[in-house]
Design an enzyme around this catalytic site. Sequence first.
Site, mmCIF file in Angstrom:
data_model
loop_
_atom_site.group_PDB
_atom_site.id
_atom_site.type_symbol
_atom_site.label_atom_id
_atom_site.label_comp_id
_atom_site.label_asym_id
_atom_site.label_seq_id
_atom_site.Cartn_x
_atom_site.Cartn_y
_atom_site.Cartn_z
ATOM 1 N N ASP B 36 -25.059 -15.449 55.585
ATOM 2 C CA ASP B 36 -24.682 -14.444 56.578
ATOM 3 C C ASP B 36 -25.367 -14.745 57.912
ATOM 4 O OD1 ASP B 36 -24.169 -11.901 57.967
ATOM 5 O OD2 ASP B 36 -23.534 -11.212 55.987
ATOM 6 N N SER B 86 -19.824 -8.384 59.688
ATOM 7 C CA SER B 86 -19.758 -8.994 58.360
ATOM 8 C C SER B 86 -18.689 -8.372 57.481
ATOM 9 C CB SER B 86 -21.110 -8.871 57.650
ATOM 10 O OG SER B 86 -22.070 -9.623 58.333
ATOM 11 N N ASP B 138 -23.269 -3.864 50.130
ATOM 12 C CA ASP B 138 -23.246 -4.236 51.546
ATOM 13 C C ASP B 138 -21.910 -4.925 51.868
ATOM 14 O OD1 ASP B 138 -24.596 -4.063 53.953
ATOM 15 O OD2 ASP B 138 -25.549 -6.018 53.764
ATOM 16 N N THR B 140 -20.595 -7.761 52.882
ATOM 17 C CA THR B 140 -20.090 -9.038 52.385
ATOM 18 C C THR B 140 -19.651 -8.959 50.921
ATOM 19 O OG1 THR B 140 -21.458 -10.177 54.011
ATOM 20 C CG2 THR B 140 -20.561 -11.527 52.234
ATOM 21 N N ARG B 151 -17.579 0.253 56.154
ATOM 22 C CA ARG B 151 -18.631 -0.400 55.372
ATOM 23 C C ARG B 151 -19.767 0.544 55.014
ATOM 24 N NH1 ARG B 151 -21.366 -4.867 59.084
ATOM 25 N NH2 ARG B 151 -22.958 -4.713 57.486
ATOM 26 N N GLU B 326 -24.248 -14.853 48.116
ATOM 27 C CA GLU B 326 -24.588 -14.639 49.529
ATOM 28 C C GLU B 326 -26.089 -14.632 49.773
ATOM 29 O OE1 GLU B 326 -23.985 -11.453 53.190
ATOM 30 O OE2 GLU B 326 -24.326 -10.723 51.161
ATOM 31 N N ASP B 331 -28.937 -13.189 58.432
ATOM 32 C CA ASP B 331 -28.425 -12.242 59.429
ATOM 33 C C ASP B 331 -29.378 -11.078 59.677
ATOM 34 O OD1 ASP B 331 -25.847 -10.629 60.642
ATOM 35 O OD2 ASP B 331 -26.959 -9.363 59.245
ATOM 36 N N LYS B 332 -29.806 -10.437 58.627
ATOM 37 C CA LYS B 332 -30.596 -9.205 58.814
ATOM 38 C C LYS B 332 -31.904 -9.500 59.552
ATOM 39 C CE LYS B 332 -28.474 -7.153 54.741
ATOM 40 N NZ LYS B 332 -27.383 -6.519 55.515
ATOM 41 N N HIS B 335 -31.113 -10.020 63.231
ATOM 42 C CA HIS B 335 -30.972 -8.733 63.923
ATOM 43 C C HIS B 335 -32.352 -8.200 64.317
ATOM 44 C CE1 HIS B 335 -26.725 -7.910 63.759
ATOM 45 N NE2 HIS B 335 -26.665 -8.036 62.447
ATOM 46 N N ASP B 373 -20.367 -16.316 57.988
ATOM 47 C CA ASP B 373 -19.327 -15.355 58.377
ATOM 48 C C ASP B 373 -19.184 -15.218 59.888
ATOM 49 O OD1 ASP B 373 -21.855 -14.249 58.401
ATOM 50 O OD2 ASP B 373 -21.292 -12.389 57.423
ATOM 51 N N HIS B 374 -20.277 -15.378 60.613
ATOM 52 C CA HIS B 374 -20.243 -15.266 62.074
ATOM 53 C C HIS B 374 -21.513 -15.897 62.606
ATOM 54 C CE1 HIS B 374 -23.238 -12.175 61.518
ATOM 55 N NE2 HIS B 374 -22.443 -11.592 60.632
ATOM 56 N N HIS B 425 -24.333 -9.886 66.920
ATOM 57 C CA HIS B 425 -23.724 -11.139 66.482
ATOM 58 C C HIS B 425 -23.162 -11.861 67.698
ATOM 59 C CE1 HIS B 425 -22.678 -8.949 62.460
ATOM 60 N NE2 HIS B 425 -23.966 -9.195 62.578
#
Lengths: 463, 463
Positions: B36, B86, B138, B140, B151, B326, B331-332, B335, B373-374, B425
């Site tokens: 992610d 996501s 979550d 994903t 989500r 995953e 990602d987290k 962030h 994913d991004h 993102h």
Amino acid sequence: MAIHRHFVLTLILASFISATNALADSTKSVILIIGDGMDDHQITIARNYLVGSRGTLLLDKMPFRGVAQVLTIDEVSGLPVYVADSANTATALATGQVTSRGRIATSAGKDLDLPTIVELANRKGYRTGLVTTSSITDATPASFAAHVSSRYCESPAAMVDIVKYGIELGSCIDDLKANGGLGSISEQLAKSNVHLLLGGGRQYFTANNEAGQSSAMKLAAENGFTIINSWKEIDHLHPNDKVLGLFAEEHLPVKLKGEAGRSAEAPKKSMLNHINNYFGEVTLPSPMNCIANSNFMDTPTLKEMSKMAIKQLSYENRDGFFLMIESASIDKQSHERKPCGSVGELDQLIDAVSVALEYAKENPDTLILVTSDHTHAAQIVPDKSLFSEYPVPVYTPGKIARIFTKEGGILAINYATSNFEAEEHTGANVPIFGNNVAVSEKLPTYMLQADVFSFMARYLELN
Amino acid sequence: MAIHRHFVLTLILASFISATNALADSTKSVILIIGDGMDDHQITIARNYLVGSRGTLLLDKMPFRGVAQVLTIDEVSGLPVYVADSANTATALATGQVTSRGRIATSAGKDLDLPTIVELANRKGYRTGLVTTSSITDATPASFAAHVSSRYCESPAAMVDIVKYGIELGSCIDDLKANGGLGSISEQLAKSNVHLLLGGGRQYFTANNEAGQSSAMKLAAENGFTIINSWKEIDHLHPNDKVLGLFAEEHLPVKLKGEAGRSAEAPKKSMLNHINNYFGEVTLPSPMNCIANSNFMDTPTLKEMSKMAIKQLSYENRDGFFLMIESASIDKQSHERKPCGSVGELDQLIDAVSVALEYAKENPDTLILVTSDHTHAAQIVPDKSLFSEYPVPVYTPGKIARIFTKEGGILAINYATSNFEAEEHTGANVPIFGNNVAVSEKLPTYMLQADVFSFMARYLELN
């Protein structure tokens, strides 16, 4: 028996054709196309803008795609440095050696001259050419045919106490001819065996030399270069001429710009927001269109220069050639926070790739590689924040540009690597694309940037 | 004659072996591994930190490398949006459909349920599994086996007026069971035909349902899931058990962190610099080491979960499986501006890839794809600015972390997409890697993200 005789004749004919092909096939050439600062963000920005987010760029259709890891070392300690400049990356591509920032085909610390692919190819009888939208003395083209300790030593007038924008940026004292050096970049290009040099940078060739008597321009003429200053002069060239084409005093103008000359701008903060980040209001700059840059009409396009270079280098040439083509201002426009400019220059790069692929259709032993030297500051950010539900001003640090796309979206791009007048480079691995020859020659999908040199040198059998 | 007979026997034996192989070969499986937020910057950061800038990650050795273009559309207008979340990207990977941000396997505007690869694979007799380091509810993992409009509807307690961090984040009123919907994500996972669910998110399974009587946990038990809450319980599982493993209340702890819990920090400005950008002094945060996160020992690693999942899904299974793994917190942590955290989770992803490749060695008809994913906010910036010669403070907007690398460098990473508590993102195309099956099945080197679904579905003959 008639059948048997026919069969034998066919065999003889077949082996004759095969031998002829083998002869034609032996003319190996390499076209290396560099998008300065062309990373995956720049490519995605160009894709979204030029062909729409579901569209496909010519780069996306190339049979080979991989990445190259960019390496840089510290001048003194030799320890790794994680963000490069265009001088040390072009040196890696041109010589296969990792060096320190600012160096042009010279080694870190010891300042040794590193043989370039252009020099090696010349020695083996290949014709060579360098084409760029920047000054031909700028770091990328220079690293293929000159050796100096600093990229700023572009002319004999800028070898000692180089001042740019009012700031002293070092010296190339050891490179002075008076000190047994090779002189400035323009002088070295003028004296080189390169067959074709096309770009900007006329000012670096008209500056007088160390003794104040001659110029790199005169040196070039003495060395057999036909010098042209405007595109219409190419009609008078003979295909076998050595050509130095200088189409601007500095860099060539770019194709696209923001309307009203706009670049990315800082979000506007209300009085309250100045007091506290989460109070008051913040207004993003209004969206804009990209428009044609009128100056662009005055000088040749990268496509025209690439086409002419290939024609010139391949004319009655059974020995092949090495040609480097650079779209330089993807990077320069990104330093200036001008996304429209970068998009236009990426478009120019794609045109050059198209010309190269066209040539390779008829000349299948042409290796075409398209790569970037380093990644850059521009990032596609959400036009509407992921956190827009929160009742506080949510906005990007640095500068932001919001561009209308033809498919009806707004493409938001931020530049936030520096508070200075110019953005920084960044340090991710760079994309590399190749034609079918890259696939058949088994270019790995992951490599060090310096290995691109080895791959090209091996293909041209320079070792 | 003896030789002749031996030859015939060999032929018979050979065709027998070939038939046996054909039988074994017909067991096609797919392992999709998602990092992610794992873009080229994250990969280069991990490479520089974990194996050194000249080193090679396992990802770099994979036979297939390409990119996928990420698409998102606006919920109302259907126009392109250039940065994803996501939820919509996992929906693209799981269903082949482009949707709007926040949606879980439902269509933009019309809110239709989109069939997922897990559901299609289940119907065709494949076993399926979802493994993640985040809550299993979550965005994903959820997008592979649930259908809701937001989500945030992770539990029956969060379906109407969902409040997160004190802010209302919408509703899933139409998804309420009372309104004929499928209920929350945890309820849908509990009722699903997925054979194996491993991750965090226990809190979403213990919350009471709409009527206040039951929970997703009870639903899961009724649906035949063996529920485990700690890793040591796996010893008691039968290889054929349906398993719901919930190893944390929310997300699983990460592997690495900055020393003293440090994340990226804003450069410190002197009084004068507050008055004018070019006056006074600006001090960058001091460099730091990445250290082990002690909490990480309490829960299973992604490697352990992946190994267990593959073992469970492949046990006496001649019909094959689909498994999504995953590494969620690349990602987290990005962030939260925590580069050490992201590096550790990328390391975890690589471990999972290694486990998958190990399985594919013995089971050659296993397609392994690794993608993101991004793209995300982290950028490698120069630790020493390209403009350091200028006698003014030159520094990065946003926040910066400077990390000591084992090879003796300082890796500077900036986060500058948002002034908010969390970074945004970004919108570049994402990398995709594959094993030899991806190559032999001719996965194109450029594709739309949604085409990854089609490629996997075609491989498993789900259409």
